[in-house]
Design an enzyme around this catalytic site. Structure first.
Site, PDB file in Angstrom:
ATOM      1  N   LYS A 128       0.681  -1.453   0.155  1.00 42.90           N
ATOM      2  CA  LYS A 128       0.314  -0.613   0.360  1.00 42.90           C
ATOM      3  C   LYS A 128       1.046   1.860   0.077  1.00 42.90           C
ATOM      4  O   LYS A 128       1.584   1.386   0.417  1.00 42.90           O
ATOM      5  CB  LYS A 128      -0.826  -0.161   1.218  1.00 42.90           C
ATOM      6  CG  LYS A 128      -2.256   0.950   1.202  1.00 42.90           C
ATOM      7  CD  LYS A 128      -2.600   0.761   2.274  1.00 42.90           C
ATOM      8  CE  LYS A 128      -3.897   2.175   3.111  1.00 42.90           C
ATOM      9  NZ  LYS A 128      -4.893   1.746   3.697  1.00 42.90           N
ATOM     10  N   SER A 177      -9.639  -0.791   7.597  1.00 43.48           N
ATOM     11  CA  SER A 177      -9.704  -0.317   6.541  1.00 43.48           C
ATOM     12  C   SER A 177      -8.559  -1.579   5.551  1.00 43.48           C
ATOM     13  O   SER A 177      -8.162  -1.806   4.064  1.00 43.48           O
ATOM     14  CB  SER A 177      -8.154   0.712   6.026  1.00 43.48           C
ATOM     15  OG  SER A 177      -8.836   1.933   6.047  1.00 43.48           O
ATOM     16  N   SER A 185      -9.746   2.474   3.504  1.00 42.07           N
ATOM     17  CA  SER A 185      -8.718   2.839   2.597  1.00 42.07           C
ATOM     18  C   SER A 185      -7.871   1.481   1.586  1.00 42.07           C
ATOM     19  O   SER A 185      -7.319   1.981   0.568  1.00 42.07           O
ATOM     20  CB  SER A 185      -8.478   3.701   3.180  1.00 42.07           C
ATOM     21  OG  SER A 185      -7.477   2.964   4.294  1.00 42.07           O
TER      22      SER A 185
END
Ligand SMILES: [Zn+2]
Lengths: 500, 508
Positions: free
Chosen positions: B79, B178, B154
């Site tokens: 990420k 997330s 997210s």
């Protein structure tokens, strides 16, 4: 503007200080970067003190322990549990946009530090509200050369451990404030907590000051006390500046009071900057939004616990603070409070030097006199520290011993001291090289007879009861033989005149 | 041998045995990325050369008989909230569009040390703020199961890249859900470990007291494999726990008999999609069949989870994001040039705005241009809640509720070993469906935020599909440091079901 004298002033000056001292650690408070002063800009930095994304702080326990030592020396209570808070504000020398500080649970609080004027002008016990630990910001350098008005940022200082010491408003004059700061500096230097070098910014002072003005009541009765608005003074770069700024500000507030009668609480707290060359304080621009720092606990750090055993260990490792040392020197060497103060104020190394000398001489008072009149005077002239002083306590003790034996007088001893200092040679060599040898009593008597024969007026005066006239002979004796002992010359002459 | 079809556990074994080379393995996933990511937008950066060079070095070392790390040859997507010294780290924000960190995050360092091959950085909601991945400043991620739908957020890019076979494993971060919520919406397995299990050093902070890094993969077994590398104490993170790293993969083998799973009635109240409810109930039944017992438990303060979270997280974020001021790195507005209008983003300040100083102007303009609307909204929420006069009513009160939520879990875990339920109230929603309604978007985390507030672990894994063919997620939460049990329970379930093996139809 004139400053009313302390006794004449129709008001009391109320002063509280806020002192920031950098701790003498090798590394910063929350990262491993060096805290050395004077490195090329931005060379002692890492992701943490640069506030780079993703970086995290880790507390330097040594810094915390040093801060505990300072707080203990200030007689503070050490909190068993303390935490870190973020103080949020924007400034380019604050790369994270917040300073890691302590807000509602400082690691220590409620202490005191006394300052006593050795000449007896004042004695003041100043309360310490709190001592907390925080990280320093970087430095902004406003480069206004060449009309660019660029600001350059050096983050070498960012993250240096800083102790904030906040006093109660217990000081009552600018002189007291200066003396108290001297005492604080001495204490922190003694304990190895900070070098307190104001030029390098390792000690910074802000002051809060206002006036308490007793008002006359109805029909001459005692009235209430009016208080002028508190002003915070910044930008003072030396203790002398602090004293001057406070004196200026007290006088300014007095004039303002007479003109406006404005009292505390009627206006927001004002910040004024000290302009040293101009000798005035000037109002600084007030920014309303700057006062809300939105403190909250720093979630990147864990609370710190301090056990009673850790506090005891820190106390044991601390060493004598100056107040204790002064009293100890007074008692041990039978010297005056004033002398002890002078010696202690010069630092721990000088005290050790003095004690070595006093031990060799076997007496404190003489050693103390020599320290102040010879060693300290020349040290001040030469500069440098006692550790770098080229004459040893043993050499000074040697000179003192010869004076005490009557080989020569004190003023001759001083000349020898100066010669030893200048040449770096041993005392015995210097004494021999100057042709100094003890004058035999027979030689002295012969010399005195010669003098009396040449000075009938002195003889007549002494006979007439003016013994002090004999002093005129001593100078002549020293001209004929620089090694004579003046006291002996005087005594022999008086004895000879009596026997005439 | 087709690397795309292998689990991470099998891939690592295959590379170790020489059945497939690290280069072949890396090339297969890079090719898949080339083929499908134009439609998914899971990656913000693909490091083709770096990954292949790394894979070649691992192969060479293997040939020479050198030691291989536990993840040797395993492609991993990271990420873009984790710092990488060899790739820009943007947090999907204009603010950090060109930011190249001078260091690797601790997790990235551990992955590299374990000989994983980092293939690229995945898309996300800007600064990890969002539940649909629509807050990325650069591209919207599409759910591989239905490209018109959101992948969740997210960590939407990390979830989508695993779902679409672009990487066997991805690393995500979870502040309020997330990792788990996008895992549920994309039909994969995602673990949010106990706070302090994985070092946050080098994780660009959103809300420091809630942020935790975790693995996202096709199965619990693959998550366990990755955890053995990324978990563990780090002296560089003061909030890192000092515990020894469990052998997560070995602990999977213990049977489930006697496991007590809690069921919270309130999870099935209004708002839960009936199809999701059915899938979750079926999962409970499957656990029961496998030897677990199901018990009703209560989490009385869980209903305050969302308001509590939306005070604490923005408060911390308002401070964490203060450093993006244009002074030292990141986006800096051109002096005196006004705002660049960004189509559809509404970044333009009011005309005639005046500034106190050039410095204030730089700050305001840099932040106005660099941050997207959701980030600004949360900074403003947090700044307000921490302000003098509001602190006690908002932040301090939220901290008190947080303690009550934590206590609820402690009480519940006296009665049960784990708590099960839905990860998300609905399956993947349509892109654009919630993007103009921040409050509706905040509710997507309603089942997940409480684990972050309590600091405990949670895992989401697929437990069925809706009629429309969208995955449904089941969440298990456990007491602090119960990751071995969470992984074991999920792994047991996956040995009995095949939901996690279903792949979206996303032709090359
Ligand atoms: Zn540093």
């Amino acid at each position: 503007m004139t400053t009313p004298t302390a006794t004449a002033a129709p008001y009391t000056t109320i002063i509280g200080l806020e002192v920031h001292v950098q701790l003498q650690t090798r590394t910063k408070l929350f990262c491993g970067c060096s805290t050395r002063f004077g490195g090329p800009p931005n060379t002692q930095v890492c992701p943490t003190c640069l506030g780079l994304p993703g970086s995290l702080p880790v507390m330097n326990r040594h810094a915390f322990d040093l801060a505990v030592r300072a707080a203990l020396a200030l007689d503070c209570t050490i909190a068993p549990f303390t935490k870190w808070d973020r103080k949020n504000y924007f400034y380019p020398d604050l790369p994270k946009g917040y300073q890691i500080s302590q807000y509602d649970l400082p690691f220590s609080s409620n202490g005191q530090l006394e300052v006593v004027d050795p000449k007896g002008a004042f004695a003041r016990n100043v309360g310490i509200i709190r001592v907390h630990l925080e990280e320093d910001a970087g430095k902004s350098m406003h480069d206004e050369a060449a009309g660019t008005a660029d600001t350059r940022i050096d983050l070498n200082r960012a993250g240096t451990p800083l102790c904030e010491i906040v006093t109660q408003p217990d000081l009552r004059s600018p002189q007291e404030a200066r003396a108290w700061l001297n005492e604080l500096k001495l204490l922190l230097v003694y304990l190895g907590v900070s070098d307190c070098n104001m030029q390098e910014g390792s000690l910074r002072v802000d002051a809060n000051v206002n006036l308490h003005i007793p008002l006359a009541g109805e029909g001459g009765a005692e009235g209430r006390v009016a208080k002028t608005p508190i002003v915070e003074i910044k930008n003072m770069n030396s203790f002398r500046s602090v004293e001057r700024a406070l004196a200026y500000e007290a006088a300014r507030q007095w004039e303002e009071w007479q003109a406006t009668k404005a009292e505390l609480g009627t206006t927001p707290k004002q910040t004024r900057g000290w302009d040293d060359p101009a000798g005035v304080t000037r109002a600084q621009r007030h920014k309303e939004e700057s006062s809300d720092y939105r403190y909250f606990p720093d979630p990147d750090l864990v609370p710190v616990t301090v056990t009673a055993a850790e506090v005891a260990a820190a106390r044991a490792a601390m060493g004598d603070p100056p107040t204790v040392l002064r009293k100890a020197l007074e008692a041990k060497w039978k010297i005056s409070a004033y002398d002890a103060d002078v010696l202690v104020n010069q630092g721990r190394d000088l005290v050790a030097w003095f004690e070595e000398l006093a031990t060799l001489v076997g007496e404190g008072k003489v050693a103390s006199n020599w320290m102040q009149q010879d060693v300290l005077r020349t040290l001040n002239e030469r500069g440098g520290t006692i550790g770098e002083f080229p004459v040893t306590p043993a050499a000074v003790a040697d000179i003192i011993g010869r004076v005490q034996k009557g080989d020569f007088d004190t003023s001759r001893g001083r000349e020898i001291f100066a010669a030893v200092l200048a040449s770096g040679r041993p005392v015995a060599d210097v004494v021999a090289g100057m042709g100094i040898a003890a004058v035999s009593d027979d030689d002295l008597v012969a010399l005195c007879r010669e003098l009396l024969a040449a000075n009938p007026k002195v003889v007549a005066d002494v006979r007439g009861g003016k013994e002090q006239a004999a002093a005129g002979l001593i100078g002549q004796a020293k001209k004929k033989n620089p090694n004579v002992n003046p006291a002996k010359v005087r005594q022999i002459c008086l004895d000879l005149i009596k026997g005439m | 041998m087709q690397p795309l079809d292998l689990s991470a556990v099998d891939l690592v074994a295959a590379v170790r045995q020489g059945d497939v080379s690290a280069v072949q393995c890396t090339e297969a996933f890079l090719k898949r990325i080339e083929q499908v990511d134009g439609r998914v937008n899971a990656f913000l950066k693909v490091d083709r050369e770096g990954a292949l060079a790394r894979a070649a070095a691992i192969d060479a070392r293997r040939k020479a008989g050198g030691p291989l790390g536990p993840l040797a040859g395993l492609p991993v997507a990271v990420k873009d909230v984790l710092c990488t010294a060899d790739m820009p780290t943007t947090c999907a924000s204009r603010m950090l569009e060109n930011f190249l960190p001078p260091y690797d995050a601790e997790v990235v360092r551990r992955l590299r040390a374990a000989d994983a091959v980092i293939v690229g950085k995945t898309n996300m909601d800007e600064f990890a703020m969002g539940g649909s991945n629509e807050n990325s400043a650069f591209a919207t991620v599409h759910n591989p199961w239905d490209l018109t739908r959101a992948p969740g957020g997210s960590s939407g890019g990390s979830a989508a890249c695993v779902a679409a076979d672009m990487a066997p494993v991805a690393i995500g971060s979870d502040t309020g859900g997330s990792i788990r919520q996008p895992a549920a919406l994309c039909g994969i397995t995602g673990l949010k470990p106990t706070y302090g299990t994985v070092s946050r050093r080098g994780l660009i902070a959103f809300a420091s007291s809630l942020d935790q890094i975790g693995p996202m993969a096709r199965s619990a077994a693959d998550c366990a494999l990755v955890m053995e590398t990324i978990a563990g104490h780090d002296a560089g993170d003061s909030t890192s726990l000092p515990h020894a790293v469990p052998r997560y993969t070995e602990l999977l083998e213990q049977p489930l008999t006697g496991l007590r799973i809690g069921r919270v009635a309130a999870h099935f109240a209004e708002g839960l999609d009936p199809e999701v409810a059915r899938g979750v109930e079926e999962a409970f039944a499957a656990f029961k069949a496998a030897g677990a017992t199901i018990h009703e438990v209560e989490l009385p303060h869980a209903k305050y989870g969302i308001p509590t979270y939306y005070l604490i997280a923005p408060c911390e974020a308002s401070s964490n994001l203060a450093r993006y001021d244009g002074a030292h790195y990141g986006h800096r507005a051109e002096p005196g040039k006004g705002h660049r209008a960004e189509p559809g983003k509404g970044h333009r300040a009011e005309p005639g705005t005046t500034f106190d100083s050039p410095l204030a102007e730089m700050y305001c303009r840099s932040r106005a241009e660099g941050f997207g609307p959701e980030v600004k909204r949360r900074i403003m929420l947090g700044t307000y809640a921490l302000s003098a006069g509001y602190y006690d009513a908002y932040y301090a009160k939220a901290l008190r509720v947080r303690r009550l939520i934590r206590q609820d879990y402690l009480d519940a875990f006296q009665q049960v070993d784990l708590i099960g339920g839905p990860t998300s109230a609905t399956a993947a929603f349509a892109l654009g469906e919630k993007s103009n309604d921040p409050l509706a978007m905040y509710l997507v985390d309603m089942y997940t935020v409480t684990a972050n507030l309590a600091g405990i672990g949670g895992i989401s894994f697929p437990c069925g599909f809706t009629k429309a063919g969208l995955p449904i997620g089941f969440q298990l939460q456990g007491p602090a440091l119960a990751e071995p049990l969470l992984l074991r329970a999920a792994d047991r379930y996956q040995r009995l079901t095949d939901w996690h093996l279903r792949r979206p139809k996303l032709p090359a």
